[in-house]
Scaffold this motif. Structure first.
Motif, PDB file in Angstrom:
ATOM      1  N   SER A  59       0.830  -1.206   0.000  1.00 41.61           N
ATOM      2  CA  SER A  59       0.000   0.000   0.000  1.00 41.61           C
ATOM      3  C   SER A  59       0.864   1.256   0.000  1.00 41.61           C
ATOM      4  CB  SER A  59      -0.924  -0.013   1.212  1.00 41.61           C
ATOM      5  OG  SER A  59      -1.601   1.217   1.339  1.00 41.61           O
ATOM      6  N   LYS A  60       1.924   1.250   0.831  1.00 43.49           N
ATOM      7  CA  LYS A  60       2.818   2.416   0.911  1.00 43.49           C
ATOM      8  C   LYS A  60       3.535   2.634  -0.419  1.00 43.49           C
ATOM      9  CE  LYS A  60       6.446   4.509   3.746  1.00 43.49           C
ATOM     10  NZ  LYS A  60       7.152   5.066   2.581  1.00 43.49           N
ATOM     11  N   ILE A  61       3.974   1.538  -1.055  1.00 45.62           N
ATOM     12  CA  ILE A  61       4.661   1.649  -2.348  1.00 45.62           C
ATOM     13  C   ILE A  61       3.735   2.287  -3.380  1.00 45.62           C
ATOM     14  CG2 ILE A  61       5.618   0.329  -4.273  1.00 45.62           C
ATOM     15  CD1 ILE A  61       6.663  -1.685  -2.206  1.00 45.62           C
ATOM     16  N   ALA A  62       2.483   1.815  -3.429  1.00 48.34           N
ATOM     17  CA  ALA A  62       1.524   2.336  -4.405  1.00 48.34           C
ATOM     18  C   ALA A  62       1.238   3.814  -4.161  1.00 48.34           C
ATOM     19  CB  ALA A  62       0.234   1.519  -4.346  1.00 48.34           C
ATOM     20  N   ARG A  63       1.092   4.192  -2.901  1.00 41.23           N
ATOM     21  CA  ARG A  63       0.795   5.606  -2.591  1.00 41.23           C
ATOM     22  C   ARG A  63       2.005   6.494  -2.833  1.00 41.23           C
ATOM     23  NH1 ARG A  63      -4.155   6.184  -0.854  1.00 41.23           N
ATOM     24  NH2 ARG A  63      -5.249   4.486   0.219  1.00 41.23           N
ATOM     25  N   ASP A  64       3.194   5.990  -2.527  1.00 42.48           N
ATOM     26  CA  ASP A  64       4.415   6.768  -2.806  1.00 42.48           C
ATOM     27  C   ASP A  64       4.583   6.958  -4.317  1.00 42.48           C
ATOM     28  OD1 ASP A  64       4.970   6.997  -0.152  1.00 42.48           O
ATOM     29  OD2 ASP A  64       6.530   5.445  -0.104  1.00 42.48           O
ATOM     30  N   PHE A  65       4.304   5.894  -5.082  1.00 43.69           N
ATOM     31  CA  PHE A  65       4.387   5.996  -6.542  1.00 43.69           C
ATOM     32  C   PHE A  65       3.433   7.067  -7.053  1.00 43.69           C
ATOM     33  CE2 PHE A  65       2.433   4.876 -10.612  1.00 43.69           C
ATOM     34  CZ  PHE A  65       3.540   4.876 -11.440  1.00 43.69           C
ATOM     35  N   GLU A  66       2.209   7.050  -6.566  1.00 37.43           N
ATOM     36  CA  GLU A  66       1.222   8.034  -7.014  1.00 37.43           C
ATOM     37  C   GLU A  66       1.665   9.453  -6.674  1.00 37.43           C
ATOM     38  OE1 GLU A  66      -3.262   9.398  -5.768  1.00 37.43           O
ATOM     39  OE2 GLU A  66      -2.887   7.241  -5.959  1.00 37.43           O
ATOM     40  N   LYS A  67       2.177   9.642  -5.462  1.00 34.86           N
ATOM     41  CA  LYS A  67       2.609  10.971  -5.031  1.00 34.86           C
ATOM     42  C   LYS A  67       3.735  11.497  -5.916  1.00 34.86           C
ATOM     43  CE  LYS A  67       4.267  13.454  -0.931  1.00 34.86           C
ATOM     44  NZ  LYS A  67       4.651  13.319   0.509  1.00 34.86           N
ATOM     45  N   ILE A  68       4.718  10.654  -6.187  1.00 35.48           N
ATOM     46  CA  ILE A  68       5.856  11.066  -7.023  1.00 35.48           C
ATOM     47  C   ILE A  68       5.402  11.307  -8.461  1.00 35.48           C
ATOM     48  CG2 ILE A  68       8.068  10.319  -7.981  1.00 35.48           C
ATOM     49  CD1 ILE A  68       8.468   8.739  -5.344  1.00 35.48           C
ATOM     50  N   ALA A  69       4.563  10.395  -8.985  1.00 34.35           N
ATOM     51  CA  ALA A  69       4.098  10.528 -10.375  1.00 34.35           C
ATOM     52  C   ALA A  69       3.315  11.813 -10.571  1.00 34.35           C
ATOM     53  CB  ALA A  69       3.238   9.317 -10.747  1.00 34.35           C
ATOM     54  N   VAL A  70       2.467  12.155  -9.624  1.00 33.87           N
ATOM     55  CA  VAL A  70       1.670  13.377  -9.744  1.00 33.87           C
ATOM     56  C   VAL A  70       2.560  14.613  -9.670  1.00 33.87           C
ATOM     57  CG1 VAL A  70      -0.118  14.774  -8.628  1.00 33.87           C
ATOM     58  CG2 VAL A  70      -0.439  12.301  -8.866  1.00 33.87           C
ATOM     59  N   SER A  71       3.530  14.609  -8.760  1.00 33.57           N
ATOM     60  CA  SER A  71       4.433  15.769  -8.621  1.00 33.57           C
ATOM     61  C   SER A  71       5.191  16.043  -9.911  1.00 33.57           C
ATOM     62  CB  SER A  71       5.423  15.525  -7.475  1.00 33.57           C
ATOM     63  OG  SER A  71       4.757  15.414  -6.243  1.00 33.57           O
ATOM     64  N   TYR A  72       5.775  15.005 -10.488  1.00 32.05           N
ATOM     65  CA  TYR A  72       6.544  15.193 -11.717  1.00 32.05           C
ATOM     66  C   TYR A  72       5.625  15.348 -12.928  1.00 32.05           C
ATOM     67  CZ  TYR A  72      10.951  14.283  -9.350  1.00 32.05           C
ATOM     68  OH  TYR A  72      12.045  14.379  -8.525  1.00 32.05           O
ATOM     69  N   GLY A  73       4.473  14.704 -12.891  1.00 35.58           N
ATOM     70  CA  GLY A  73       3.518  14.861 -13.984  1.00 35.58           C
ATOM     71  C   GLY A  73       3.043  16.293 -14.131  1.00 35.58           C
TER      72      GLY A  73
END
Length: 473
Positions: free
Chosen positions: A2-16
């Protein structure tokens, strides 16, 4: 997980967000440099922080317009979710989020340890098709059967066809690094709705965007081919039967399923739903659960007799149509050669003043313009004869209620004081840039984080139950 998925989303949105805001800059000026070796479909692509970003746009003219190109990207995420939910051992999937910001849609996918490792499907539009791994063949057949997808021969060349479960352009790679089988490219996982029955307005490449719902496909009486109405399976001797099966399912959807659903909806109350979902999410959940696409909301509205459902569905149709329009407006602003967010606020405020005003242009919008845009987005019939008359405004009486729904799906938020003023002043107010509270990205993601959290809670529940039994003993 769950933490991996949420961290991925947070990073992807920031750079996106950075990639989208810098979209019109010269490559040398960009914070994140585009890559030049991943093809040209969709324009520039990027890799940063182990995430691959690609635009969902219509630069190659494959789709009717930008909105349909973005819809196809949405199918990519839905296909991944459905395939992943099968829980089949031996198949692995990337993390993915779809970021919608400033009218642009960007797909972010975790990079995988693959290269020239394709063993199933095609990565060059059906010119070469592979089905070379017995293990992958077995588990992909299992996945197809669980989704009720028909195995079919596909490939552009008759001498190079393979039997696949799923679309010809799905890809399964067996990694040379970790030996895992990674599944990619699911945007056409589910079959197209029938093209030749004339239920929908004709558009370019309908087989890429007007897909049948997974729920309808799963419970249909016979398996359906992902490549029905694509040219990839034209060499299959069973191709005519594949088309006939999809035609029959499409007729059932339009002539039986939708009218039946409308009658069931009349037996439910919007305000007495046994769920924590809001009324619009409740409507969406009921519609999808019945195997019906939201593009049929107008047709459902014409069939229900309940005024509360008619009014609610109209508000949802209007909000979704306004969202599509304002996204197009923001895309036009992105081409203005100035930095910062003010150019977006300028065009958004002009748009909101148009739909909220009481002048001639506003009246023309609600009497004519928006009806054409509804026709573009929703299957006919979607409005009554009275509503379709060009002298009839379809602006709802509770306009702020519509605005709140518009906010929730567009990511464009007004100050609460501004909304209160719009209620208080019946003659209307003129909005300025300061009335915009914020422009937020709208994120669509896999359910991996939620599923992981649900699994963890389930385990904790069992542990607590087991502990209480030990105490009693």
């Amino acid at each position: 997980m769950s933490k991996i998925a949420r961290d991925f989303e947070k990073i992807a949105v920031s750079y996106g967000k950075i990639i989208i805001r810098e979209g019109m800059m010269h490559p040398e000026q960009k914070t994140i440099q585009p890559i030049g070796d991943r093809g040209i479909a969709g324009g520039e692509k990027y890799i940063t922080q182990g995430i691959f970003f690609k635009y969902a746009n219509n630069k190659l003219g494959i789709y009717e317009d930008e909105e349909y190109a973005q819809k196809a990207a949405g199918h990519e995420l839905k296909g991944l979710i459905r395939h992943n939910m099968l829980g089949i051992d031996g198949l692995y999937y990337p993390l993915m989020v779809v970021i919608e910001y400033l009218g642009i849609r960007l797909v972010a996918v975790s990079c995988l340890p693959i290269g020239d490792t394709l063993v199933y499907g095609s990565q060059n539009a059906g010119v070469n098709v592979y089905n070379s791994s017995s293990e992958v063949r077995r588990i992909m057949q299992m996945a197809g059967e669980k989704l009720n997808l028909r195995g079919h021969l596909c490939g552009k060349r008759s001498e190079n066809t393979c039997l696949l479960y799923g679309p010809c352009d799905i890809e399964v790679h067996t990694s040379n690094i970790d030996g895992r089988n990674y599944v990619l490219d699911y945007h056409r996982l589910f079959p197209s709705e029938s093209i030749r029955l004339g239920h929908n307005r004709l558009i370019k490449s309908p087989h890429l965007v007007r897909l049948l719902r997974p729920e309808l496909v799963k419970y249909w009486k016979s398996p359906l081919s992902s490549d029905a109405y694509s040219k990839f399976s034209s060499h299959d001797p069973e191709y005519p039967n594949c088309l006939s099966d999809v035609d029959e399912a499409s007729v059932f959807l339009n002539d039986i399923l939708i009218p039946t659903f409308a009658r069931e909806l009349d037996g439910l109350s919007v305000n007495h739903r046994k769920t924590s979902l809001g009324e619009f999410d409740y409507l969406k959940m009921l519609t999808h659960r019945s195997g019906i696409n939201l593009r049929y909301l107008g047709k459902i509205r014409m069939l229900v007799t309940s005024k509360e459902w008619k009014d609610l569905i109209l508000v949802d149709i209007l909000a979704r149509t306004l969202k599509s329009h304002v996204k197009a407006v923001m895309r036009s602003a992105s081409e203005i050669d100035t930095a910062g967010m003010e150019k977006y606020k300028d065009v958004i405020v002009s748009f909101l003043n148009l739909i909220a005003g009481d002048g001639f242009q506003s009246l023309e919008y609600w009497c004519c313009t928006i009806k054409d845009k509804i026709d573009h987005k929703f299957v006919h019939p979607n409005l009554s004869e009275y509503e379709r008359d060009q002298s009839t405004s379809i602006r709802p009486t509770n306009f702020v209620y519509l605005l709140r729904r518009f906010q929730s799906i567009s990511g464009i938020y007004l100050e609460e004081d501004t909304l209160d003023d719009m209620i208080s002043y019946s003659d209307g107010i003129t909005l300025v840039n300061e009335d915009i509270y914020g422009i937020k990205p709208v994120i669509k993601h896999t359910n991996l984080a939620l599923m992981s959290e649900a699994y963890t809670l389930c385990l904790r529940s069992f542990e607590m139950k087991f502990a209480s039994q030990l105490i009693r003993i």
